[in-house]
Motif scaffolding. Structure first.
Motif, PDB file in Angstrom:
ATOM      1  N   VAL A   1       0.877  -1.169   0.000  1.00  0.00           N
ATOM      2  CA  VAL A   1       0.000   0.000   0.000  1.00  0.00           C
ATOM      3  C   VAL A   1       0.913   1.217   0.000  1.00  0.00           C
ATOM      4  O   VAL A   1       1.657   1.442   0.969  1.00  0.00           O
ATOM      5  CB  VAL A   1      -0.938   0.019   1.225  1.00  0.00           C
ATOM      6  CG1 VAL A   1      -1.818   1.259   1.188  1.00  0.00           C
ATOM      7  CG2 VAL A   1      -1.785  -1.240   1.275  1.00  0.00           C
ATOM      8  N   VAL A   2       0.896   2.003  -1.080  1.00  0.00           N
ATOM      9  CA  VAL A   2       1.879   3.062  -1.281  1.00  0.00           C
ATOM     10  C   VAL A   2       1.178   4.399  -1.484  1.00  0.00           C
ATOM     11  O   VAL A   2       0.164   4.484  -2.187  1.00  0.00           O
ATOM     12  CB  VAL A   2       2.782   2.756  -2.496  1.00  0.00           C
ATOM     13  CG1 VAL A   2       3.904   3.780  -2.603  1.00  0.00           C
ATOM     14  CG2 VAL A   2       3.346   1.344  -2.405  1.00  0.00           C
ATOM     15  N   LYS A   3       1.734   5.451  -0.884  1.00  0.00           N
ATOM     16  CA  LYS A   3       1.198   6.800  -1.014  1.00  0.00           C
ATOM     17  C   LYS A   3       1.612   7.415  -2.349  1.00  0.00           C
ATOM     18  O   LYS A   3       2.715   7.173  -2.832  1.00  0.00           O
ATOM     19  CB  LYS A   3       1.691   7.669   0.137  1.00  0.00           C
ATOM     20  CG  LYS A   3       1.050   9.036   0.224  1.00  0.00           C
ATOM     21  CD  LYS A   3       1.533   9.766   1.465  1.00  0.00           C
ATOM     22  CE  LYS A   3       0.846  11.115   1.605  1.00  0.00           C
ATOM     23  NZ  LYS A   3       1.291  11.832   2.825  1.00  0.00           N
ATOM     24  N   VAL A   4       0.723   8.197  -2.938  1.00  0.00           N
ATOM     25  CA  VAL A   4       1.004   8.863  -4.206  1.00  0.00           C
ATOM     26  C   VAL A   4       2.272   9.714  -4.068  1.00  0.00           C
ATOM     27  O   VAL A   4       2.415  10.509  -3.142  1.00  0.00           O
ATOM     28  CB  VAL A   4      -0.183   9.745  -4.633  1.00  0.00           C
ATOM     29  CG1 VAL A   4       0.181  10.587  -5.849  1.00  0.00           C
ATOM     30  CG2 VAL A   4      -1.399   8.884  -4.951  1.00  0.00           C
ATOM     31  N   GLY A   5       3.195   9.520  -5.019  1.00  0.00           N
ATOM     32  CA  GLY A   5       4.444  10.265  -5.007  1.00  0.00           C
ATOM     33  C   GLY A   5       5.597   9.529  -4.372  1.00  0.00           C
ATOM     34  O   GLY A   5       6.761   9.904  -4.585  1.00  0.00           O
ATOM     35  N   ASP A   6       5.316   8.496  -3.567  1.00  0.00           N
ATOM     36  CA  ASP A   6       6.382   7.730  -2.923  1.00  0.00           C
ATOM     37  C   ASP A   6       6.949   6.681  -3.881  1.00  0.00           C
ATOM     38  O   ASP A   6       6.348   6.350  -4.905  1.00  0.00           O
ATOM     39  CB  ASP A   6       5.871   7.051  -1.661  1.00  0.00           C
ATOM     40  CG  ASP A   6       5.631   8.026  -0.531  1.00  0.00           C
ATOM     41  OD1 ASP A   6       5.969   9.221  -0.714  1.00  0.00           O
ATOM     42  OD2 ASP A   6       5.109   7.615   0.519  1.00  0.00           O
ATOM     43  N   ALA A   7       8.098   6.121  -3.524  1.00  0.00           N
ATOM     44  CA  ALA A   7       8.731   5.068  -4.310  1.00  0.00           C
ATOM     45  C   ALA A   7       8.434   3.703  -3.696  1.00  0.00           C
ATOM     46  O   ALA A   7       8.196   3.588  -2.492  1.00  0.00           O
ATOM     47  CB  ALA A   7      10.237   5.292  -4.385  1.00  0.00           C
ATOM     48  N   VAL A   8       8.466   2.670  -4.538  1.00  0.00           N
ATOM     49  CA  VAL A   8       8.239   1.312  -4.060  1.00  0.00           C
ATOM     50  C   VAL A   8       9.061   0.340  -4.904  1.00  0.00           C
ATOM     51  O   VAL A   8       9.271   0.567  -6.098  1.00  0.00           O
ATOM     52  CB  VAL A   8       6.735   0.933  -4.112  1.00  0.00           C
ATOM     53  CG1 VAL A   8       6.224   0.918  -5.543  1.00  0.00           C
ATOM     54  CG2 VAL A   8       6.499  -0.413  -3.439  1.00  0.00           C
TER      55      VAL A   8
END
Length: 298
Positions: free
Chosen positions: A36-43
């Protein structure tokens, strides 16, 4: 799917009991299992295989900004800045594995900013009604996710909720309280919560309200604002204007000079008059001549 996993675990326990653990080894694993990743973050998604001859790789992706790096038994899928288009299923395969051929995970994307507190009117007046608003802008989440808000001032306040979304599923949320009343400085707090499956995200905001017209609050009465030492020093060190004062000093100096000159002239004339008087007196034959008999009038 959960039943199959339970059945697989049960079968593994049975096979382990038969001392054949190799048949129970999971050949492909992907981490994180539920990203589950926040918009703008990297994964970075990692796929790993235990197959001796199997080389893992992620299936063809449509996004051009997604990069993949593969080693002998691992494959790394990296997204530098996540956006809603990256949301969806990702599958890793290892073709030469005997049993498990692929593993699929679901990538979830969300946007959840810090709330903003404000009042209507913007500058509340002491003893007059006002409303408090808590606003969330550009919120992004799934259809089954929930957003909740708690607006409090000593206790929880009743609010009205409005929601406005665009075509990209980004939404603005606004919660408005009923009429409030106050006469002195007070605080309000807004706490927002986003729930995505087992994950929960919380953001908070606080607002200190100063009321106009409160006689006991120096903040609202400019006449009673205490001046800081810096302000005092600033005012003291300001250059004093001498325009006009120099002219007054010059005029005063000129007047004084004229008065001194006049006094000197009068004194000189008095001495001269006295000398003339003495000379005339010495020439007179009459010994008893008073000032009233002098025709010169000195």
């Amino acid at each position: 799917m959960e039943y199959l996993q339970s059945y697989h675990c049960l079968l593994c326990y049975l096979l382990l009991a038969l001392r054949d653990p190799a048949l129970c080894a999971k050949e492909i694993t992907v981490s994180p299992a539920k990203p589950v990743v926040k918009v703008g973050d990297a994964v970075t998604l990692i796929c790993e295989t235990t197959c001796s001859q199997g080389k893992p790789h992620w299936m063809k992706l449509d996004e051009s900004d997604v990069t993949q790096n593969t080693t002998k038994n691992r494959s790394y899928l990296h997204i530098a800045a996540v956006h809603p288009n990256h949301e969806g299923k990702y599958t890793c395969t290892a073709e030469k594995c005997r049993k498990q051929k692929k593993e699929t995970i679901q990538l979830r994307v969300y946007s959840f900013p810090v709330p903003v507190l404000s009042t209507v009117p913007e500058n509340p007046v002491s003893g007059q009604p006002f409303k408090v608003k808590c606003t969330l802008t550009n919120v992004y989440h799934g259809d089954y996710d929930t957003v909740e808000m708690l607006l409090s001032h000593l206790e929880r306040l009743e609010t009205e909720h409005s929601k406005n979304c665009n075509d990209d599923r980004f939404c603005d949320h606004t919660w408005s309280s009923k009429n409030q009343m106050g006469t002195s400085k007070t605080d309000y707090q807004c706490e927002t919560n986003l729930t995505i499956g087992p994950n929960s995200f919380t953001e908070k905001a606080r607002l200190a309200i100063h009321f106009q017209g409160d006689a006991g609050d120096d903040y609202n009465d400019p006449r009673s604002i205490a001046m800081s030492p810096e302000q005092t020093e600033t005012q003291t060190s300001e250059p004093v204007s001498t325009e006009g004062k120099g002219q007054a000093v010059e005029a005063s100096s000129s007047t004084t000079t004229a008065m001194v000159a006049l006094g000197s002239t009068v004194g000189f004339l008095s001495i001269l008059c006295f000398l003339v008087h003495l000379i005339k007196r010495s020439k007179r034959k009459s010994p008893s001549s008073g000032p009233e008999n002098h025709p010169d009038g000195c």
